[in-house]
Structures are given as structure tokens and as C-alpha cells.
Design an enzyme around this catalytic site. Structure first.
Site, PDB file in Angstrom:
ATOM      1  N   HIS A  54       0.846  -1.197   0.000  1.00 22.93           N
ATOM      2  CA  HIS A  54       0.000   0.000   0.000  1.00 22.93           C
ATOM      3  C   HIS A  54       0.881   1.247   0.000  1.00 22.93           C
ATOM      4  O   HIS A  54       2.018   1.225   0.487  1.00 22.93           O
ATOM      5  CB  HIS A  54      -0.898   0.026   1.233  1.00 22.93           C
ATOM      6  CG  HIS A  54      -1.995  -0.985   1.197  1.00 22.93           C
ATOM      7  ND1 HIS A  54      -3.107  -0.868   1.992  1.00 22.93           N
ATOM      8  CD2 HIS A  54      -2.164  -2.123   0.467  1.00 22.93           C
ATOM      9  CE1 HIS A  54      -3.914  -1.890   1.767  1.00 22.93           C
ATOM     10  NE2 HIS A  54      -3.357  -2.665   0.847  1.00 22.93           N
ATOM     11  N   GLU A  56       0.877   3.942   1.782  1.00 24.58           N
ATOM     12  CA  GLU A  56       1.356   4.394   3.095  1.00 24.58           C
ATOM     13  C   GLU A  56       2.518   3.553   3.597  1.00 24.58           C
ATOM     14  O   GLU A  56       3.478   4.083   4.158  1.00 24.58           O
ATOM     15  CB  GLU A  56       0.222   4.331   4.140  1.00 24.58           C
ATOM     16  CG  GLU A  56      -0.987   5.144   3.798  1.00 24.58           C
ATOM     17  CD  GLU A  56      -2.094   4.368   3.098  1.00 24.58           C
ATOM     18  OE1 GLU A  56      -3.263   4.637   3.399  1.00 24.58           O
ATOM     19  OE2 GLU A  56      -1.781   3.493   2.254  1.00 24.58           O
ATOM     20  N   CYS A  84      -6.357   2.084   5.663  1.00 20.48           N
ATOM     21  CA  CYS A  84      -6.945   0.839   6.147  1.00 20.48           C
ATOM     22  C   CYS A  84      -6.337   0.506   7.515  1.00 20.48           C
ATOM     23  O   CYS A  84      -5.454   1.208   8.007  1.00 20.48           O
ATOM     24  CB  CYS A  84      -6.674  -0.284   5.148  1.00 20.48           C
ATOM     25  SG  CYS A  84      -4.928  -0.778   5.068  1.00 20.48           S
ATOM     26  N   CYS A  87      -2.446   0.080   7.398  1.00 23.14           N
ATOM     27  CA  CYS A  87      -1.703   1.337   7.241  1.00 23.14           C
ATOM     28  C   CYS A  87      -1.878   2.253   8.453  1.00 23.14           C
ATOM     29  O   CYS A  87      -0.932   2.935   8.852  1.00 23.14           O
ATOM     30  CB  CYS A  87      -2.127   2.027   5.959  1.00 23.14           C
ATOM     31  SG  CYS A  87      -1.703   1.049   4.491  1.00 23.14           S
TER      32      CYS A  87
END
Length: 154
Positions: A54, A56, A84, A87
Site C-alpha cells: 500500500h 502508506e 486501512c 496502514c
């Protein structure tokens, strides 16, 4: 809305466009400390075939490598979409000071949509959160992705 937050969010949007261009969900992130970007990331889940890739996570890893420290006490994480649970958890573990995001993620968001990991009193760190920065631009990027996806599936 703070001009500096808007400027750095636009950098995160540029990162999100990179994800879009490579066929990933267009989420982008930058980590800023002392008014300079120390980490960048965009979703690479499809590209790397890695569910943890992801924006992040990549930006936090990049930032800690840049400063050669595991804690980001004075850093702000700018991300186009509400993080999410993974993260948000990584942001807490990295001791991010502030998190600025563009649009909510009603299915997986871990700030206000599903739960709030970023300010859970049971955890040892809390993050100042500023939602809704460049919300329209961030939403437009996501809409563009889903329109492309629909066209591919026709």
C-alpha cells in the site's frame, strides 16, 4: 484548509496517479518532515503481487530509510484515501505525528469509517488527523480508476 497541507496533498495525488498509470488502485502518499518530503509511495499491490504494498506502507518505509530512524515523531503522512487497518496500524507504530487524508474509505477506513485505530486510547500513540484535504481531487482520481475498470470489463 492550510495551503501547505494542500500542496503536500497534491504531491500525494501525483503519487496516486503513478498507481493509476500502472493499473493499481490510485492511492498515493508522502511523508513530510521539516517541510520536505522524506518518503513517497503509491499503491503497488498489483504490480508487486503483494497485498501489503500500500502507498502508506511504502512511504513510511521510504521515510524511515531516508532519516535512518524508526520513529517519525515529527512527520506528517499525507494520503489520498483514509488508511486501512494495516496502514493506520503502521502509522501508529511509526509514531507519525499527523495524518492528512483526502477521502473516506467506507469499506476499509480505519480513522472514522469502520473504526479509529489512529486515536484508540488503548494504544500507546495517537495521531492528529485532518480529513478532507483536496477531497474533490482525491475522489476524482478514484472515480477515474473505477471508470477505467468498468470500461475494461465491458
Amino acid at each position: 484548509m492550510d495551503k501547505q497541507d494542500l500542496d503536500f496533498m497534491r504531491e500525494a495525488i501525483r503519487e496516486g496517479r503513478k498507481a493509476l498509470d500502472s493499473g493499481d488502485v490510485p492511492v498515493g502518499a508522502v511523508v513530510v518532515m521539516d517541510n520536505r518530503i522524506i518518503g513517497r509511495g503509491h499503491n503497488q499491490v498489483e504490480l508487486l503481487n503483494d497485498p501489503t504494498a500500500h502507498a502508506e506502507m511504502i512511504a513510511i518505509t521510504s521515510a524511515t530509510a531516508t532519516i535512518r530512524e524508526k520513529w517519525l515523531y515529527d512527520a506528517t503522512l499525507y494520503v489520498t484515501v483514509e488508511p486501512c487497518a494495516m496502514c493506520a496500524g503502521a502509522s501508529v507504530l511509526a509514531r507519525i505525528k499527523r495524518l492528512v487524508y483526502g477521502v473516506q474509505e467506507i469499506k476499509t477506513g480505519a480513522h472514522s469509517s469502520l473504526f479509529n485505530l489512529l486515536n484508540d486510547p488503548r494504544l500507546n500513540h495517537r495521531i492528529e488527523v485532518i480529513p478532507g484535504v483536496a477531497k474533490e481531487e482525491c475522489a476524482a482520481l478514484m472515480l477515474e480508476f473505477f471508470e477505467l475498470l468498468r470500461k475494461q470489463n465491458e
